[in-house]
Write a protein that holds these residues in place. Structure first.
Motif, PDB file in Angstrom:
ATOM      1  N   LEU A   7       0.841  -1.190   0.000  1.00  0.00           N
ATOM      2  CA  LEU A   7       0.000   0.000   0.000  1.00  0.00           C
ATOM      3  C   LEU A   7       0.877   1.241   0.000  1.00  0.00           C
ATOM      4  O   LEU A   7       2.009   1.226   0.503  1.00  0.00           O
ATOM      5  N   GLU A   8       0.348   2.319  -0.552  1.00  0.00           N
ATOM      6  CA  GLU A   8       1.072   3.586  -0.520  1.00  0.00           C
ATOM      7  C   GLU A   8       1.222   4.028   0.930  1.00  0.00           C
ATOM      8  O   GLU A   8       0.289   3.921   1.720  1.00  0.00           O
ATOM      9  N   THR A   9       2.408   4.518   1.268  1.00  0.00           N
ATOM     10  CA  THR A   9       2.679   4.999   2.625  1.00  0.00           C
ATOM     11  C   THR A   9       3.138   6.453   2.555  1.00  0.00           C
ATOM     12  O   THR A   9       3.386   6.992   1.476  1.00  0.00           O
ATOM     13  N   ASP A  10       3.303   7.058   3.716  1.00  0.00           N
ATOM     14  CA  ASP A  10       3.815   8.424   3.761  1.00  0.00           C
ATOM     15  C   ASP A  10       5.290   8.453   4.169  1.00  0.00           C
ATOM     16  O   ASP A  10       5.834   9.496   4.514  1.00  0.00           O
ATOM     17  N   HIS A  11       5.953   7.307   4.101  1.00  0.00           N
ATOM     18  CA  HIS A  11       7.379   7.255   4.419  1.00  0.00           C
ATOM     19  C   HIS A  11       8.180   8.038   3.375  1.00  0.00           C
ATOM     20  O   HIS A  11       7.767   8.153   2.227  1.00  0.00           O
ATOM     21  N   SER A  12       9.320   8.530   3.768  1.00  0.00           N
ATOM     22  CA  SER A  12      10.156   9.343   2.896  1.00  0.00           C
ATOM     23  C   SER A  12      10.930   8.493   1.892  1.00  0.00           C
ATOM     24  O   SER A  12      11.650   7.562   2.275  1.00  0.00           O
ATOM     25  N   VAL A  13      10.782   8.848   0.625  1.00  0.00           N
ATOM     26  CA  VAL A  13      11.528   8.164  -0.440  1.00  0.00           C
ATOM     27  C   VAL A  13      13.023   8.408  -0.254  1.00  0.00           C
ATOM     28  O   VAL A  13      13.835   7.479  -0.359  1.00  0.00           O
ATOM     29  N   LEU A  14      13.400   9.646   0.047  1.00  0.00           N
ATOM     30  CA  LEU A  14      14.825   9.967   0.195  1.00  0.00           C
ATOM     31  C   LEU A  14      15.440   9.249   1.392  1.00  0.00           C
ATOM     32  O   LEU A  14      16.571   8.750   1.296  1.00  0.00           O
ATOM     33  N   SER A  22      24.503  -0.281  -0.112  1.00  0.00           N
ATOM     34  CA  SER A  22      25.497  -0.132  -1.175  1.00  0.00           C
ATOM     35  C   SER A  22      25.481   1.293  -1.749  1.00  0.00           C
ATOM     36  O   SER A  22      24.446   1.781  -2.201  1.00  0.00           O
ATOM     37  N   LEU A  23      26.635   1.932  -1.749  1.00  0.00           N
ATOM     38  CA  LEU A  23      26.762   3.274  -2.312  1.00  0.00           C
ATOM     39  C   LEU A  23      26.354   3.278  -3.786  1.00  0.00           C
ATOM     40  O   LEU A  23      25.623   4.171  -4.241  1.00  0.00           O
ATOM     41  N   LYS A  24      26.794   2.288  -4.538  1.00  0.00           N
ATOM     42  CA  LYS A  24      26.468   2.220  -5.965  1.00  0.00           C
ATOM     43  C   LYS A  24      24.957   2.060  -6.167  1.00  0.00           C
ATOM     44  O   LYS A  24      24.376   2.694  -7.043  1.00  0.00           O
ATOM     45  N   TYR A  30      19.032   7.026  -6.979  1.00  0.00           N
ATOM     46  CA  TYR A  30      18.821   8.455  -7.243  1.00  0.00           C
ATOM     47  C   TYR A  30      18.675   8.725  -8.744  1.00  0.00           C
ATOM     48  O   TYR A  30      17.853   9.536  -9.159  1.00  0.00           O
ATOM     49  N   ARG A  31      19.455   8.027  -9.541  1.00  0.00           N
ATOM     50  CA  ARG A  31      19.350   8.174 -11.005  1.00  0.00           C
ATOM     51  C   ARG A  31      17.982   7.684 -11.488  1.00  0.00           C
ATOM     52  O   ARG A  31      17.332   8.335 -12.304  1.00  0.00           O
ATOM     53  N   LEU A  32      17.524   6.542 -10.994  1.00  0.00           N
ATOM     54  CA  LEU A  32      16.204   6.021 -11.365  1.00  0.00           C
ATOM     55  C   LEU A  32      15.090   6.938 -10.867  1.00  0.00           C
ATOM     56  O   LEU A  32      14.098   7.151 -11.580  1.00  0.00           O
TER      57      LEU A  32
END
Length: 141
Positions: A7-14, A22-24, A30-32
């Motif tokens: 379900l859709e949540t209000d959690h932060s995508v960032l 993984s840094l990569k 972030y690119r996607l």
């Protein structure tokens, strides 16, 4: 009765992206995020604990099962990055043949990294999926 888990949540995508080990994978996420946001015009939302979705639609099957889902999305999973698309199989197969290095599951496409795929084909997959789902499940309002 079946209970929908994603379900859709209000959690932060960032915050979710920042939690990826993984840094990569974080860089690819972030690119996607940029590609999907630019291509769909929709704001990214978290769906469940780990799917970043764009837009939404309401589906109802002949069985009576119904729910809401993102039009498209992705998830930077530990092993691979999952890309979520819904297209008619023949059209999807043609586009996937041009995408680049990937594997497929029942409902998603798996990539190791964004550098392995053709971003223009990815954008076409995103656009075609949004159009297909909006036509198949029109907004009743």
């Amino acid at each position: 009765m079946y209970k929908l888990k994603t379900l859709e949540t209000d959690h932060s995508v960032l915050e979710f992206i920042e939690s990826v080990d993984s840094l990569k994978k974080r860089e690819d996420a972030y690119r996607l995020l940029e590609i999907f946001t630019e291509t769909t015009g929709y704001e990214a939302k978290m769906w469940g604990p780990s799917i970043i979705g764009f837009g939404s639609y309401h589906y109802k099957y002949a069985s009576g099962h119904e729910g809401d889902a993102p039009l498209v999305g992705f998830s930077p999973r530990k092993a691979k990055i999952s890309l979520y698309f819904s297209l008619e199989s023949e059209e999807r197969a043609c586009l996937l043949a041009k995408l680049g290095k990937h594997t497929t599951g029942k409902a998603c496409v798996y990539i190791n990294k964004v550098a392995d795929i053709d971003v223009e084909v990815l954008k076409t997959l995103i656009q075609e999926t949004v159009l297909f789902l909006q036509k198949t499940y029109p907004d009743p309002s």
